[in-house]
Design a protein around this motif. Structure first.
Motif, PDB file in Angstrom:
ATOM      1  N   HIS A 221      24.838  40.271  28.109  1.00 10.45           N
ATOM      2  CA  HIS A 221      25.562  41.116  29.054  1.00 10.45           C
ATOM      3  C   HIS A 221      24.642  42.071  29.802  1.00 10.45           C
ATOM      4  O   HIS A 221      25.043  43.152  30.222  1.00 10.45           O
ATOM      5  CB  HIS A 221      26.688  41.890  28.340  1.00 10.45           C
ATOM      6  N   GLN A 222      23.398  41.684  29.910  1.00  8.12           N
ATOM      7  CA  GLN A 222      22.470  42.433  30.753  1.00  8.12           C
ATOM      8  C   GLN A 222      22.386  41.682  32.084  1.00  8.12           C
ATOM      9  O   GLN A 222      22.298  40.458  32.092  1.00  8.12           O
ATOM     10  CB  GLN A 222      21.090  42.465  30.099  1.00  8.12           C
ATOM     11  N   ARG A 223      22.479  42.420  33.170  1.00  3.13           N
ATOM     12  CA  ARG A 223      22.340  41.783  34.484  1.00  3.13           C
ATOM     13  C   ARG A 223      20.977  42.174  35.035  1.00  3.13           C
ATOM     14  O   ARG A 223      20.602  43.344  34.987  1.00  3.13           O
ATOM     15  CB  ARG A 223      23.473  42.242  35.399  1.00  3.13           C
ATOM     16  N   ALA A 224      20.234  41.220  35.531  1.00  3.17           N
ATOM     17  CA  ALA A 224      18.896  41.527  36.033  1.00  3.17           C
ATOM     18  C   ALA A 224      18.460  40.453  37.022  1.00  3.17           C
ATOM     19  O   ALA A 224      19.155  39.455  37.220  1.00  3.17           O
ATOM     20  CB  ALA A 224      17.905  41.627  34.874  1.00  3.17           C
ATOM     21  N   ASN A 225      17.310  40.665  37.615  1.00  2.00           N
ATOM     22  CA  ASN A 225      16.788  39.718  38.594  1.00  2.00           C
ATOM     23  C   ASN A 225      16.267  38.477  37.883  1.00  2.00           C
ATOM     24  O   ASN A 225      15.496  38.574  36.938  1.00  2.00           O
ATOM     25  CB  ASN A 225      15.660  40.375  39.392  1.00  2.00           C
TER      26      ASN A 225
ATOM     27  N   LEU B  29      23.853  37.936  35.310  1.00  4.37           N
ATOM     28  CA  LEU B  29      24.172  38.272  33.935  1.00  4.37           C
ATOM     29  C   LEU B  29      23.377  37.325  33.032  1.00  4.37           C
ATOM     30  O   LEU B  29      23.166  36.163  33.393  1.00  4.37           O
ATOM     31  CB  LEU B  29      25.678  38.042  33.745  1.00  4.37           C
TER      32      LEU B  29
ATOM     33  N   PHE C 217      20.730  38.272  41.141  1.00  2.40           N
ATOM     34  CA  PHE C 217      21.041  39.354  40.188  1.00  2.40           C
ATOM     35  C   PHE C 217      22.062  38.796  39.202  1.00  2.40           C
ATOM     36  O   PHE C 217      23.252  38.772  39.487  1.00  2.40           O
ATOM     37  CB  PHE C 217      21.601  40.540  40.989  1.00  2.40           C
TER      38      PHE C 217
ATOM     39  N   ARG D 299      23.293  42.802  24.420  1.00  2.00           N
ATOM     40  CA  ARG D 299      22.501  43.410  25.493  1.00  2.00           C
ATOM     41  C   ARG D 299      21.592  42.419  26.207  1.00  2.00           C
ATOM     42  O   ARG D 299      20.890  42.800  27.152  1.00  2.00           O
ATOM     43  CB  ARG D 299      21.673  44.567  24.949  1.00  2.00           C
TER      44      ARG D 299
END
Lengths: 200, 622
Positions: B179-183, B18, B16, B176
């Protein structure tokens, strides 16, 4: 699965971003697609911090207005501020802690009467929690965010279980703080159930 | 938080992450050997992570003095055959622009990728410039990822593209994306090489006019060649088939568009551009021909839109195009699903917005503030006091980029002019020459090294007379505490020579130079008064480490100092609340002034008689 949209709001320093990371790490480990927005930089300095967490199928990290399923509000006034993103069924967990902004101190405008506004808004799914007192019980003042995560989990809306959060704590926080953080988390679950029980 | 060692993990691991962390993983999977940056939101975390794991990964990483130096470090490494990566915030590319344009001409040998972190909606920036224009101006290919997984994967693509075409690549993220956190699922790591042998190639790398003349034509040819890459790139992809309406989109706007489509239930074919300079012309022509109407969503300027309109005109295509240029789509700020839905509502005359709880309560604002214990607060307080004591009439306070920009707020209001990094000194020259008002400029330590020194040389050489206060908090605080040349440590956390600000100032020829500790209000006030009265350029270095660093140390040592207010001595004069204004002060229902023990960091500045003349603020007994 249906996307679960969670907004976490508070003030810089309250552990809002870490709370999002804990939940997101837990859902990731369960192989559920998760997206989160973070705010870094100048806003951290005592300003508003707001994190959107989208668990399930979504493209962007920003939750569309009205589609927030759960608001985890770390500070009373900031929780009220976030209500303009809520729909009528949104569950709101409000920490009663008040952090007075300097604009109030220097007399620009008064801090709002939280109780009164909550009553006026007639929100059916709002739960008020004294997370600071509960965190103090664990001896870890910074564990307010874990109390709030506990309450959020107890609301039953997150597609994860207690153990998933505990594992996430262990993968993110340093070992010396595991015990107090997990205790705070459990107190949050208990408190939510206690309050919810009193309502029914 | 946790160590970033997970980023060194193996293929197929899923984390997960950033966007900026995924970019570091992308650099590792690309075999980057050299990385250089100057910190700036939203790109800072790339450096923060590298600073911790570069050595383990075998990458040479540095915090350069500023962005142009960082780009030069990376470009020369790439010219030597080492894959190199430099990253900066959007306005950082302005600083690096001189080198950037020349890198376009000269090209590169090994892969060279320059990342720009654009900041739509200006979460932490002075403007929202769209840096994609730089790619066009320099004839450099442009890559735009939409999410962390793409950020990692597209970075690898960018390095391959750079090496195949001999061109540097501009890699554009926005807040975005960074600074988006995702898999993110990991790919294979490439072997990292950080030493090579430079082979002289003066025709290519020395842009004297004769060589530049030849290079220009080569540049245009290289760009023509790049068009084929863009045309066939898997980054430019079409989703959907047979719908009447099409959407062309890129970057973070794509996410908002897709979420809005799902909410509205409308049907569109999507052309998502991940490689947008040069444009995939044939793909655009076909997409336009296949759709009667096309909407274009992109952040920020109509960069893609203007080219699509040109392509349509040149090919006699009559599809209706909707976008920013005809005001259907908003030009400013980032998108979110709601803003995209508003465009759909306008175009299709149906209201797609979702109802929300009526929130008509007026709430006090909560702007970011200087932290409790912040040494800048003490300096601003001292300057304000001196201004009052000397009855300065309308003093001018040029300010600069850093936490201390917050001096703009009440009650300090010590920020009157701010353009960019270093502007406090150059503008100080202009104000002091053209007005009879006293000029007191503020600049931080890192910003002084970055862009302040040429301004100060200018001030001394041209005989300007004003006060410069260098707020030396021993770190680059606002972007997350990165080291700067004034510290005995470098970007890889190794010991490094400490560059003395005081000696630089003296060497430039400033005749009044004084270093003070702002926690000692009395000496600080005396020094500022002397500086204001000095006939010539005067510099006060207000030196005290950032409170957050001191707090961290107190937590480590379990030695926390706090202050409280002795209610018997307190006269409720409110000076501490209204003029010193530390966030740890609060006033209870009965009007008593109290200190929040959680917020108080024990700096003790408020306990001095310059803040509390009644000695009511006392240190807690340990």
């Amino acid at each position: 699965m249906k996307t679960v949209n969670v907004t976490i709001v508070g003030v810089g320093g309250q552990g809002v971003v870490s709370a999002g990371m804990i939940i997101g790490t837990a859902t990731t480990k369960k192989n559920i697609n998760t997206i989160m927005s973070e705010i870094h930089g100048m806003a951290q300095r005592g300003g508003i911090v707001s994190v959107d967490l989208r668990i399930g199928d979504a493209y962007g990290p920003i939750i569309p207005n009205g589609l927030v399923d759960l608001i985890i509000g770390f500070e009373a006034m900031e929780t009220l501020r976030s209500l303009n993103r809520a729909g009528k069924d949104t569950i709101v967990i409000l920490n009663k802690e008040k952090i007075i902004p300097f604009t109030v101190n220097i007399g620009d405008s008064p801090y709002p009467d939280i109780e009164k506004i909550v009553k006026e808004k007639d929100l059916k799914n709002i739960i008020e929690i004294g997370a600071v007192e509960l965190a103090k019980e664990t001896g870890n003042y910074q564990a307010v965010n874990m109390v709030m995560i506990g309450a959020a989990l107890a609301s039953g809306i997150l597609p994860i279980e207690e153990k998933d959060i505990e594992d996430a704590v262990k993968s993110i926080f340093p070992e010396f703080s595991w015990e107090s953080n997990i205790n705070a988390f459990k107190l949050g679950i208990k408190e939510f159930k206690k309050i919810k029980g009193a309502y029914q | 938080m946790s160590g970033y060692d997970t980023l060194l993990g193996e293929e197929n691991e899923k984390h997960f992450l950033l966007g900026n962390e995924a970019i570091v993983r992308g650099a590792i999977e690309s075999g980057v050997g050299v990385a250089a940056t100057y910190p700036g939101t939203p790109s800072s975390e790339v450096g923060d992570v590298l600073s911790k794991i570069a050595k383990k990964a075998g990458i040479y990483f540095e915090y350069s003095t500023n962005e142009i130096v960082a780009l030069e470090v990376a470009a020369s490494a790439a010219a030597s055959g080492i894959r190199a990566f430099t990253f900066m915030k959007h306005v950082g590319l302005n600083v690096a622009a001189d080198a950037f344009m020349s890198v376009g001409y000269a090209g590169t040998k090994a892969g060279l990728v320059i990342m720009t972190g654009d900041d739509p909606s200006m979460f932490s920036s002075q403007n929202e410039q769209d840096n994609r224009h730089y790619a066009e101006m320099a004839f450099i290919p442009l890559i735009e990822p939409s999410n962390p997984q793409e950020a990692k994967d597209f970075l690898i693509y960018s390095f391959d593209l750079s090496e195949k075409t001999g061109s540097a690549v501009l890699f554009r993220t926005t807040t975005r994306v960074s600074h988006q956190r995702a898999n993110v699922t990991f790919g294979k790591k490439m072997e990292i090489k950080n030493k090579s042998h430079f082979i002289r190639d003066q025709n290519k790398f020395v842009l004297v006019p004769a060589n530049a003349y030849v290079a220009k034509d080569k540049l245009i040819k290289r760009f023509e060649n790049l068009k084929e890459f863009s045309e066939n790139s898997p980054l430019n992809v079409i989703y959907g088939n047979g719908n009447e309406w099409g959407i062309i989109t890129a970057g973070a706007a794509y996410n908002s568009v897709m979420d809005a489509i799902n909410i509205s239930g409308l049907k569109f074919d999507i052309l998502k551009l991940g490689f947008s300079n040069p444009m995939p012309e044939r793909k655009i022509i076909n997409f336009l021909k296949d759709h009667k109407s096309v909407i274009i969503f992109e952040e920020l300027d109509p960069f893609i839109e203007s080219k699509v309109r040109i392509i349509a005109q040149m090919n006699n295509i009559n599809s209706k195009i909707y976008g920013k240029m005809d005001s259907y789509v908003p030009w400013s700020y980032e998108f979110n699903p709601d803003r995209v839905l508003a465009v759909f509502s306008k175009l299709f005359n149906i209201n797609y917005s979702i109802s929300t709880v009526n929130q008509d309560i007026k709430l006090p604002s909560r702007p970011p503030v200087l932290c409790p214990g912040c040494p800048h607060r003490a300096t601003f307080y001292a300057v304000k006091l001196v201004s009052k004591q000397l009855r300065l009439k309308d003093p001018i306070f040029p300010n600069d980029i850093g936490c201390y920009t917050l001096g703009i707020q009440k009650p300090y209001e010590e920020a009157d002019y701010l353009l960019c990094m270093g502007s406090s000194i150059g503008s100080g020259c202009g104000f002091s020459k053209t007005t009879d008002q006293k000029v007191i400029s503020f600049i931080g330590d890192s910003t002084f090294f970055h862009a302040g020194i040429p301004g100060l040389i200018n001030a001394v050489h041209n005989g300007h007379k004003f006060v410069l206060i260098i707020l030396d908090n021993r770190t680059t605080a606002m972007t997350g505490h990165q080291p700067n040349p004034g510290l005995p440590i470098n970007g890889m956390r190794e010991p490094a020579p400490e560059i003395s600000i005081e000696e630089i100032v003296k060497a430039i020829g400033v005749r009044y130079v004084k270093t003070v500790d702002p926690y000692d209000l009395k000496s600080t006030i005396i020094a500022i008064r002397e500086a204001v009265n000095f006939d010539g350029m005067a510099v006060v270095i207000s030196k005290r480490e950032c409170a957050l660093l001191r707090d961290a140390e107190m937590i480590r040592n379990k030695k926390w100092v706090r202050y409280h207010i002795n209610q018997e001595k307190c006269t409720r004069c409110m000076n501490c609340v209204l003029n010193f204004s530390c966030p740890a002060f609060y006033v209870d229902k009965d009007g008593a002034v109290l200190i929040d023990p959680v917020l108080c960091d024990g700096c003790g500045v408020c306990s001095q008689p310059q803040v509390c003349g009644f000695h009511a603020i006392e240190r807690d007994e340990p």
